[in-house]
Enzyme design. Sequence first.
Site, mmCIF file in Angstrom:
data_model
loop_
_atom_site.group_PDB
_atom_site.id
_atom_site.type_symbol
_atom_site.label_atom_id
_atom_site.label_comp_id
_atom_site.label_asym_id
_atom_site.label_seq_id
_atom_site.Cartn_x
_atom_site.Cartn_y
_atom_site.Cartn_z
ATOM 1 N N ASP A 96 -1.447 -5.904 8.845
ATOM 2 C CA ASP A 96 -2.475 -4.788 8.517
ATOM 3 C C ASP A 96 -3.754 -5.447 7.846
ATOM 4 O O ASP A 96 -3.570 -5.803 6.599
ATOM 5 C CB ASP A 96 -1.566 -3.745 7.491
ATOM 6 N N LYS A 133 -13.985 -0.153 5.239
ATOM 7 C CA LYS A 133 -14.422 -1.005 4.179
ATOM 8 C C LYS A 133 -15.441 -2.120 4.396
ATOM 9 O O LYS A 133 -16.437 -2.082 4.047
ATOM 10 C CB LYS A 133 -13.370 -1.644 3.414
ATOM 11 N N TRP A 152 1.073 -1.170 -0.125
ATOM 12 C CA TRP A 152 -0.154 0.026 -0.191
ATOM 13 C C TRP A 152 0.986 1.309 0.148
ATOM 14 O O TRP A 152 1.712 1.441 0.767
ATOM 15 C CB TRP A 152 -0.800 0.114 1.202
HETATM 16 C C1 LMR Z 1 -6.771 2.640 -0.484
HETATM 17 O O1 LMR Z 1 -5.799 1.735 -0.498
HETATM 18 O O2 LMR Z 1 -7.282 2.960 -1.512
HETATM 19 C C2 LMR Z 1 -7.696 2.911 0.601
HETATM 20 O O3 LMR Z 1 -7.167 2.307 1.856
HETATM 21 C C3 LMR Z 1 -7.582 4.341 1.143
HETATM 22 C C4 LMR Z 1 -6.387 4.924 1.389
HETATM 23 O O4 LMR Z 1 -6.617 5.626 2.328
HETATM 24 O O5 LMR Z 1 -5.112 4.955 0.718
#
Ligand code: LMR
Length: 406
Positions: A218, A253, A137
Amino acid sequence: MFDHIDHYPGDPILSLAQAYLRDPCPEKVNLGIGMYYDEAGRTPMLEAVQGAKAILAADLEVTGIDKDVAGYLPMEGCPEYRHAIQCLLFGEDSSAVEGGRIATIQTLGGSGALKVGADLLKQFFPSSEVWVSQPTWDNHQALFAGAGFKVNGYPYYDRSRGGIVFDEMTRVLRSLPAQSIVLMHPCCHNPTGADLTRRQWQEVIDVIAARGLIPFLDIAYQGLGEDLEGDAHVIRSMAVAGIRFLVANSFSKNLALYGERCGGLSVVCQDAEEASRVLGQLKATVRKNYSSPPTYGARLAATVLSNAELKRLWKEELDAMRARIQRMRGRLCHALASRMPMHDFSYLIRQRGMFSYTNLTVAQIDQLREDYSVYLVRSGRLCLTGLNDRNVDYVAEAIATVVGRA
Ligand code: LMR
């Protein structure tokens, strides 16, 4: 005075979401931000959450006390909410929960949990380094670097197969010094959608135990991969294996409570005495950051999770969300394969959760956005929830065109 403050180029995910909102094109498709959209393209208000809202409204009516503004929550958050998180992550019959060896606090979403956890770790493991999957992420890197850590990557994704380079991953994990912090996704890997099998997780747990690593799990998409229980498998296995670790969780989510910022941080300890010391330091970390968390969203989540009827309803709604995502995976796979028969898109069906990783280049992703108003994160991440029966062929056609149908 502020001349030296640089321009902020924006966040790769959140700024893209804003750009999408500004786009006037009627055909625009949002495959960027990780939010769930229904077939009509709306962010649903879950019936289970509506039920919880009604219960809280009735309570206000009876007591005349607005618990959301009448006082501060403690630094660690709402007790019922914290207990509900423990049961959801570790299981109703978890001996770790029973034995009081988990320190759980309410946090400002999953990001807030990662931040408090990162600050705690930096204070007590100042010379550790952080290892994240390649890719991960987008915000993981920024968040841990922001807490003062050096952030490194371990091999994870195999672009050619849409799978995992498991041997390379475990080879690197085996080489890490003790107390290295290893960030992992228990389910619905963000951004690739490629998850480890249970056998692979067991091997990872063995490596973690042998090397004395500090796992930081996570879990932002519990219930959207396999189901609520299955998605928590590795969390429960680690607790049973006696590993000490951290878990950041989020209800953004799976309860569609995005704006309420409902998250949690759990630290699994050796025993109740250790958990009480850790909880104390978590509270101190919260106090230094934002003092205490907000009330309403946590009360909503706790109500859904502790009310048998609402919880049953929630599970049904989650099943439907998951089934819709899986159907869109199938539809996109088919729509792409019929336009580009030389390619294998079956990985789309094997992967789990909201995301899949395309092999599109940054230039192709920019072209999708500029020419077709189809929004993907520039890393190549595609969020399947923005697809529906009306736009999936439009998206497949746009992708096939920008890659030249090669
Ligand atoms: C994402 O990965 O798009 C979501 O978790 C929103 C974010 O805060 O990045």
